[in-house]
Each structure stands twice: as C-alpha cells, then as structure tokens.
Design a protein around this motif. Structure first.
Motif, PDB file in Angstrom:
ATOM      1  N   PRO A 532       0.821  -1.224   0.000  1.00 21.94           N
ATOM      2  CA  PRO A 532       0.000   0.000   0.000  1.00 21.94           C
ATOM      3  C   PRO A 532       0.848   1.264   0.000  1.00 21.94           C
ATOM      4  CG  PRO A 532      -0.602  -1.482   1.809  1.00 21.94           C
ATOM      5  CD  PRO A 532       0.574  -2.073   1.145  1.00 21.94           C
ATOM      6  N   GLN A 533       1.999   1.218   0.691  1.00 25.52           N
ATOM      7  CA  GLN A 533       2.849   2.415   0.749  1.00 25.52           C
ATOM      8  C   GLN A 533       3.394   2.767  -0.642  1.00 25.52           C
ATOM      9  OE1 GLN A 533       6.049   2.187   3.566  1.00 25.52           O
ATOM     10  NE2 GLN A 533       6.356   4.400   3.493  1.00 25.52           N
ATOM     11  N   SER A 534       3.778   1.726  -1.407  1.00 21.72           N
ATOM     12  CA  SER A 534       4.262   1.963  -2.765  1.00 21.72           C
ATOM     13  C   SER A 534       3.155   2.566  -3.619  1.00 21.72           C
ATOM     14  CB  SER A 534       4.731   0.653  -3.406  1.00 21.72           C
ATOM     15  OG  SER A 534       5.867   0.197  -2.735  1.00 21.72           O
ATOM     16  N   ARG A 535       1.928   2.061  -3.402  1.00 17.36           N
ATOM     17  CA  ARG A 535       0.788   2.618  -4.152  1.00 17.36           C
ATOM     18  C   ARG A 535       0.621   4.095  -3.793  1.00 17.36           C
ATOM     19  NH1 ARG A 535      -1.552  -2.558  -3.401  1.00 17.36           N
ATOM     20  NH2 ARG A 535      -2.739  -1.948  -1.552  1.00 17.36           N
ATOM     21  N   ALA A 536       0.765   4.418  -2.514  1.00 15.68           N
ATOM     22  CA  ALA A 536       0.590   5.802  -2.052  1.00 15.68           C
ATOM     23  C   ALA A 536       1.640   6.708  -2.691  1.00 15.68           C
ATOM     24  CB  ALA A 536       0.702   5.858  -0.532  1.00 15.68           C
ATOM     25  N   ILE A 537       2.885   6.212  -2.768  1.00 11.16           N
ATOM     26  CA  ILE A 537       3.948   7.039  -3.374  1.00 11.16           C
ATOM     27  C   ILE A 537       3.675   7.234  -4.868  1.00 11.16           C
ATOM     28  CG2 ILE A 537       6.421   7.095  -3.960  1.00 11.16           C
ATOM     29  CD1 ILE A 537       6.920   5.816  -1.191  1.00 11.16           C
ATOM     30  N   ALA A 538       3.286   6.159  -5.543  1.00  8.95           N
ATOM     31  CA  ALA A 538       2.975   6.268  -6.978  1.00  8.95           C
ATOM     32  C   ALA A 538       1.844   7.270  -7.186  1.00  8.95           C
ATOM     33  CB  ALA A 538       2.599   4.895  -7.527  1.00  8.95           C
ATOM     34  N   ASP A 539       0.830   7.179  -6.330  1.00  7.75           N
ATOM     35  CA  ASP A 539      -0.301   8.113  -6.429  1.00  7.75           C
ATOM     36  C   ASP A 539       0.170   9.553  -6.258  1.00  7.75           C
ATOM     37  OD1 ASP A 539      -2.822   6.019  -4.744  1.00  7.75           O
ATOM     38  OD2 ASP A 539      -1.845   5.918  -6.727  1.00  7.75           O
ATOM     39  N   THR A 540       1.063   9.782  -5.274  1.00  7.82           N
ATOM     40  CA  THR A 540       1.551  11.138  -5.011  1.00  7.82           C
ATOM     41  C   THR A 540       2.324  11.676  -6.209  1.00  7.82           C
ATOM     42  OG1 THR A 540       1.846  10.391  -2.740  1.00  7.82           O
ATOM     43  CG2 THR A 540       2.790  12.535  -3.286  1.00  7.82           C
ATOM     44  N   VAL A 541       3.191  10.840  -6.773  1.00  8.99           N
ATOM     45  CA  VAL A 541       3.989  11.290  -7.926  1.00  8.99           C
ATOM     46  C   VAL A 541       3.059  11.634  -9.087  1.00  8.99           C
ATOM     47  CG1 VAL A 541       5.773  10.649  -9.602  1.00  8.99           C
ATOM     48  CG2 VAL A 541       6.018   9.942  -7.228  1.00  8.99           C
ATOM     49  N   LEU A 542       2.023  10.803  -9.282  1.00  3.63           N
ATOM     50  CA  LEU A 542       1.073  11.071 -10.379  1.00  3.63           C
ATOM     51  C   LEU A 542       0.339  12.398 -10.142  1.00  3.63           C
ATOM     52  CD1 LEU A 542      -0.217   7.429 -10.882  1.00  3.63           C
ATOM     53  CD2 LEU A 542       0.896   8.834 -12.623  1.00  3.63           C
ATOM     54  N   ALA A 543      -0.024  12.643  -8.891  1.00  5.23           N
ATOM     55  CA  ALA A 543      -0.728  13.888  -8.558  1.00  5.23           C
ATOM     56  C   ALA A 543       0.184  15.093  -8.761  1.00  5.23           C
ATOM     57  CB  ALA A 543      -1.216  13.827  -7.113  1.00  5.23           C
ATOM     58  N   LEU A 544       1.435  14.936  -8.335  1.00  3.38           N
ATOM     59  CA  LEU A 544       2.427  16.010  -8.524  1.00  3.38           C
ATOM     60  C   LEU A 544       2.597  16.332 -10.003  1.00  3.38           C
ATOM     61  CD1 LEU A 544       5.471  15.243  -6.190  1.00  3.38           C
ATOM     62  CD2 LEU A 544       4.286  17.430  -6.430  1.00  3.38           C
ATOM     63  N   GLY A 545       2.741  15.295 -10.774  1.00  6.49           N
ATOM     64  CA  GLY A 545       2.916  15.452 -12.216  1.00  6.49           C
ATOM     65  C   GLY A 545       1.764  16.218 -12.830  1.00  6.49           C
ATOM     66  N   ARG A 546       0.563  15.826 -12.400  1.00  8.83           N
ATOM     67  CA  ARG A 546      -0.628  16.492 -12.941  1.00  8.83           C
ATOM     68  C   ARG A 546      -0.613  17.973 -12.594  1.00  8.83           C
ATOM     69  NH1 ARG A 546      -3.495  12.019 -12.065  1.00  8.83           N
ATOM     70  NH2 ARG A 546      -4.010  12.604  -9.933  1.00  8.83           N
ATOM     71  N   SER A 547      -0.334  18.265 -11.288  1.00  8.44           N
ATOM     72  CA  SER A 547      -0.423  19.662 -10.861  1.00  8.44           C
ATOM     73  C   SER A 547       0.700  20.513 -11.454  1.00  8.44           C
ATOM     74  CB  SER A 547      -0.450  19.760  -9.341  1.00  8.44           C
ATOM     75  OG  SER A 547       0.796  19.369  -8.840  1.00  8.44           O
ATOM     76  N   LEU A 548       1.861  19.912 -11.697  1.00 11.97           N
ATOM     77  CA  LEU A 548       2.978  20.700 -12.251  1.00 11.97           C
ATOM     78  C   LEU A 548       3.064  20.557 -13.781  1.00 11.97           C
ATOM     79  CD1 LEU A 548       5.731  19.908  -9.576  1.00 11.97           C
ATOM     80  CD2 LEU A 548       4.469  22.032  -9.840  1.00 11.97           C
ATOM     81  N   ARG A 549       2.075  19.897 -14.348  1.00  9.54           N
ATOM     82  CA  ARG A 549       2.023  19.650 -15.800  1.00  9.54           C
ATOM     83  C   ARG A 549       3.296  18.961 -16.313  1.00  9.54           C
ATOM     84  NH1 ARG A 549      -2.324  22.942 -17.604  1.00  9.54           N
ATOM     85  NH2 ARG A 549      -2.775  24.496 -16.030  1.00  9.54           N
ATOM     86  N   LEU A 550       3.701  17.944 -15.587  1.00 10.98           N
ATOM     87  CA  LEU A 550       4.859  17.143 -16.013  1.00 10.98           C
ATOM     88  C   LEU A 550       4.360  15.777 -16.476  1.00 10.98           C
ATOM     89  CD1 LEU A 550       7.256  17.835 -12.981  1.00 10.98           C
ATOM     90  CD2 LEU A 550       7.292  18.947 -15.217  1.00 10.98           C
TER      91      LEU A 550
END
Ligand code: C2E
Ligand code: MG
Ligand code: MG
Length: 603
Positions: A532-550
């Motif tokens: 679950p922790q790996s899923r949480a990190i992947a989710d965070t990176v995806l969210a970051l990417g979206r918000s920073l348009r990366l």
C-alpha cells in the motif's frame, strides 16, 4: 695383380684411392701376399669386441639362444644358460611390461616385421642402471606360422645420457638458468596431476616486464641480458622453494605456485614481485628502472591444463598492461572472489573505450493512451565475451571512482547521435532517445557546452534528446542544477528526473526545477500490487505530475495489473518488461517497423 688405383681414371682426376695414399706410397701399392675369404667364425669375435649381444628367439615357444655378451649386458655370468625369463627378470620394472608386450607381438602380430626396443636393466652384479637397445628381424624363410627372430642387443647408456643432457640444456634457459618452456611443461604437468589427485589448488603468474625493450634498444643486448639475469634472481627471491620460476622467452617469465594459501597467495607474490622489480637495476655503471605487469590464473577455476592456465594468465597480463602497467590482474573479470575485481573492471572499461567495445541497448517507452512507442531509453552494457555482458550496476561505480565516467558519458552521447542518424537514414520517423547522465558527469565544469558540442558533432536535433538525471543528482546543489537545466532546455533538450519518489522534499522545490518528466522509481512500481505504501507514493507522484504539468512515466512495469493501476490513474507513459526488455539497436528498429506496419494496417 692389377693396380686397383689405375682403374677407370678420368683424365686430370686424382688416382682412385686418394691423392695422399698415392703420394705416401710413391704412387704404387704393395700387392697383397695372398687373397683370402672372411672367416666364418668372425661374427662371434666381432660381437665380443663390440660388446654386442647376439640372440635368436622363437616367439611361439619363447625359446632363446644368446651369446655371453647378451648375458653380461643383463648382469648375468657370460656362461649362464639364460632363458627368456632370466633376462626379463633383469629388466627395470617400469620397462618390463613394454618389453613383454613387444615379444608377444612378435608371435601374434604377423605385421610386425622388426623388433626395435629400448629398455633399462638393473644390473645386480655392479648395481648399475643401463640402457639397452634390442633390434631383430625374422630369419628369411620363417613363415607366418613359425617365425624365428635373430638380432643384436647393444648398451646405449652413453647415448641416452648425452640425449638427456641435451634435453636439459635445451629445456633450461642458458641466460638465466631458469627452466625454459619444455621443462616448465614437464614440471607443471606433474604439479597439475598431483593437484588433481589431491583436489588442491594452484596459481600461475604470467610476468611481462614493462619498458624492457627501450633498455635493449638504448644500451644494447649485453646490458639487456644482464638485467634479465638480475630479474631472474629477484623473481627467485620472491617465491618459496616449492614454487617454479621459468622464462618463456624475451622478457616473459612465469611463476607456478602449487597449493597457495591465505598467507601466501598469488596476489601476495605478485605484489612482492612488483615491488622487487620496481627497485632500480645497477648494470654496467647504469641505473635502470623497470616495472612488471602480471596476469594471474587459478587452477582449477580458470583451466585444468597448462595451456589454458597460461593463456588465461597471459590474457590477464594483457589487461594489466592495458590498465596502465606495473600492476597485477586476476583472470575472469566477473569473479566475485577475486581481490582486484574493480581493477579488472576498470581495465575492461578502458579497453572497451579504446576499442569501441561498449554497447547500447534500447528499451521502448510506450504512450499509455495510444499504446505506441513514444521514446526510447539508451542503456549501457559492457560486453565481455560471446554472450557475456556486464550490467551498469556492476561497472558504473568503478567508472565513477576511476574517473572514466565522463569518457563513458561522451561515448554514449556520440553513439546515440550516430544511431539516431542511422535510424533517420533508414527511414524511421525521428523519436526522442533518453540518455542517462551520471552525477559526476552532470557536475563537471562546462557540461552544458559539452552536451551541445556533442549534439552539433552528430547533427542530432536537440528535440530528439532527453537527458535523465536522478532526483538526488539535481537536488545536490540546486541553484547550479537549475541554471544548467534551464540552459539545456532552452536548446530544446528534454529533462527527466529518474528514479523519482524517495528523495523528494517539497513541492515548492520541485516546481522550481526546469524538468519535463518524472520517472517513478521502479522500486515502488514493482511493488504496487502488494504494498500500500508503494501505491501511495505512486499516487503522489502522479498527482504532482498532474499539478505541475509534467509527464509521468511508470518504469519497471512487469505485469498487466501494474500497467492497469497506473493507466487508470492517469500515468502518461510506461516502460518495462511487460512491453519489452531492452533491445539491441537492430531489434529496436524491427520493433518500430512492426509497430508502423501494424498502425498502417489498422487505418
Ligand atoms: P534506469 O535509468 O532507471 O534504467 C532502468 C533500468 O531498469 C534498466 O536497468 C532497465 O533494464 C531496467 N528495467 C526496465 N524495465 C524493467 C522491468 O520491467 N523489470 C526490471 N526488473 N527492470 C527493468 P539497467 O539497464 O541495468 O540500468 C540500470 C541503471 O544504470 C539505469 O537505471 C541507469 O541509472 C544506469 N545507466 C544505464 N545506462 C547508463 C548510461 O548510459 N549512463 C549512465 N550514467 N547510467 C546508465
Ligand atoms: Mg533512466
Ligand atoms: Mg530509472
């Protein structure tokens, strides 16, 4: 009586019989008092005078008749009524079987038309060991059914000793007195046979002198020879009594170490030798300096016979020379047990760099929406032998610590440029190639200019290059990194943060970094399904990417489940064995052509 000297003379030629005779005798020879025939009994007398054993032998019955000399040659009294067994009993035990077999062959094998055999006898009367040679042939008229042999036996001990002496001279290097190739083979085959029997180990050192040729060329062979003699002495002083030091020729020496142990191993001996030969040589008022390159092979790991051990040690010596001389190397670069693995890898890298011996593999990166390849990552390999390659994890640390990393980086950039041009020429539409940049490479002064030079040289459009930097590389010295990345992007080169996810500190910091892509660290990607922790990190990176348009790339995708998880959460691109392992340039070209023809058939 005719004068034999006057027969059939060619005009002007000396009289037959020789000029000297004619002059001495005043040109005439006294006539023989009477003509005579050779006596019938001369043979036994001649045999006695020549110490020649005479014999007759009937193979079928084993019956033997011989003269007194034959008996004496075998250490029996001359008048002894010797039988075949009596003589056989005197033959050296190591040779007896061979002689018996040869005699048996005379009876059974009618192809055998001669007997010719050498053997040793242990003479009991005087305790001497003598070599005899027996030669015989079947008596004319003795047919295949019944054969009768006659022959002679000679004492050939003196000839044998001379021959042995000659072999020793041939086998010993006359200059240094060390065993030469022949003797080395003889000694080492004994050692190897013993090591095989006792399951013990051994080591072979191949020593080549560095800078010996200039000594010979500058000061002459006389001085060179004296140096070689001193080298031989020093080598002998570096080894134990049971070790073997030999000279193969020129400035090549060999040390064989039977049963090395922890205290006295080949590396210790090699270090001793390097230190000892590094001391100055004083020859003919000159002070000369040498060093040595040493290759080491181990028995049984690197070979079970002398040839393969010598070859392996020779190869390792070559690598030692390539690595800069005055050092030793073990054979087998990927052997974990070897003490100087890093040194070997370094020398392999140098060799590969000098000889264009590196390889790039290409792993496709897939657009998650279209399923099409959108870019490709170049991954470096160090090929060793046929079918054997070293992965970057094994050689990159060595490249960094030895300072070779920048040369490697340059090679990768220029090879990517060359390959890109090749694919364009082959008619493939241009596609970005991702190149990994090592921290040291990124931080070297003038990296940006260097990168641009490289692009200019290959003529590659900067839009087709993406550099990948680890998160940690960029976060170390942020202001400089930002300045460099900004410049790089201004030229059109794209930037990705590789293995992203573990070291990230703040969204504010990330938003200030001029990058285009985040590649989620594959450690997390690979455990998405179970952690679950790996899923949480992947989710965070995806969210970051979206918000920073990366763009966000999921790297290390090995299964449909992981692919679906990331796809469903808006991940842009995917890379992993689920799609393709890294491919050779040719395979990747084929991959793209198949993709192209598939796309054309759909439309
Ligand atoms: P990276 O840049 O993160 O490259 C991805 C690594 O993951 C590659 O390993 C690739 O083969 C591997 N990989 C890709 N998909 C999968 C998968 O589904 N499962 C698994 N288990 N592995 C996968 P590789 O080629 O061994 O490279 C390792 C690292 O070495 C690279 O990590 C990169 O950091 C570095 N590297 C590779 N080539 C170069 C280079 O040319 N220069 C520099 N400086 N570093 C390089
Ligand atoms: Mg990478
Ligand atoms: Mg990565």
């Amino acid at each position: 009586m005719r004068d034999l000297t006057n027969q059939a003379r060619v005009p002007g030629s000396p009289p037959l019989g020789g000029t000297a005779f004619a002059q001495q005798e005043g040109g005439t020879r006294p006539p023989p008092s009477h003509a005579f025939k050779l006596r019938d009994d001369i043979l036994p007398l001649a045999a006695t005078l020549a110490t020649l054993g005479l014999w007759e032998f009937e193979p079928a019955s084993g019956a033997l008749a011989g003269n007194g000399t034959l008996n004496r040659l075998h250490g029996l009294p001359a008048d002894h009524d010797a039988r075949t067994e009596d003589l056989l009993a005197r033959i050296h035990p190591e040779d007896r079987g061979r002689v018996e077999a040869a005699l048996a062959a005379l009876e059974h094998d009618h192809e055998v038309a001669r007997l010719d055999i050498e053997y040793r006898v242990l003479r009991q009367d005087d305790g001497a060991l003598r070599w005899l040679r027996a030669s015989g042939a079947p008596l004319a008229g003795s047919g295949p059914g019944f054969r009768h042999f006659v022959g002679i036996t000679l004492d050939v001990t003196d000839g044998k000793l001379a021959e042995q002496q000659l072999r020793v001279v041939w086998q010993r290097d006359p200059l240094t007195g060390l065993p030469g190739r022949g003797l080395l083979y003889e000694y080492c085959s004994h050692l190897l046979a013993m090591a095989h029997r006792t399951h013990s180990s051994g080591a072979m050192l191949f020593i080549d002198l560095d800078r010996f040729k200039p000594i010979n060329d500058t000061h002459g062979h006389g001085v060179g020879d004296l140096v070689l003699q001193q080298v031989a002495k020093r080598l002998l002083a570096c080894v134990r009594q049971e070790d073997i030091v030999g000279r193969l020729g020129g400035d090549e020496f060999v040390v064989a170490i039977p049963h090395p142990d922890d205290r006295y191993g080949p590396a210790t001996v090699a270090k001793h030798i390097i230190r000892s030969l590094g001391e100055p040589f004083h020859v003919a008022n000159l002070q000369l300096h040498l060093s040595a390159s040493i290759g080491i092979s181990l028995y049984p790991r690197h070979g079970s016979d002398l040839d393969s051990l010598l070859k392996a040690a020779d190869h390792a010596m070559y690598m030692a020379k390539q690595g800069g001389s005055n050092r030793y190397r073990f054979f087998n670069p990927i052997d974990e047990g070897s003490e100087d693995r890093d040194m070997q890898i370094e020398s392999l890298l140098r060799q590969a760099l000098d000889n264009d011996g590196l390889q790039l593999l290409y792993q496709p990166v897939i657009d998650m929406q279209t399923g099409m390849t959108v870019c490709v990552e170049a991954l470096l390999r160090l090929p060793l032998a046929v079918g054997e390659v070293l992965a970057p994890d094994a050689f990159l640390p060595v490249a960094e610590s030895s300072g070779l990393i920048n040369r490697l980086g340059d090679w990768v950039l220029s090879e990517v440029g060359r390959q890109h041009a090749h694919w364009c020429l082959a008619g493939l539409p241009g596609m970005p190639i991702c190149v990994n940049i090592a921290p040291q490479q990124f931080r070297q002064r003038g990296f940006v200019g260097h990168l641009m030079d490289s692009l200019n040289r290959s003529g590659m459009d900067p839009r087709f290059l993406q550099i990948e930097l680890k998160e940690s590389t960029v976060l170390e010295g942020v202001p400089d990194s930002v300045a460099a990345l900004r410049q790089i992007r201004q030229f059109g080169v794209q930037v990705a943060l590789d293995d992203f996810g573990s070291g990230f500190s703040s969204i504010g910091l990330l938003s200030s970094l001029p990058v285009d892509t985040l590649k989620i660290d594959q450690v997390f990607v690979q455990s998405i399904a179970q952690d679950p922790q790996s899923r949480a990190i992947a989710d965070t990176v995806l969210a970051l990417g979206r918000s920073l348009r990366l763009k966000v790339v999921g790297e290390g995708i090995e299964s449909e489940a992981v692919f679906s998880y990331l796809h469903d959460r808006g991940c842009n691109q995917a890379q992993g064995y689920y799609f393709s392992k890294p491919l050779s340039a040719g395979e990747f070209e084929q991959w793209r052509r198949q993709e192209q023809s598939h796309a054309e058939s759909v439309h």
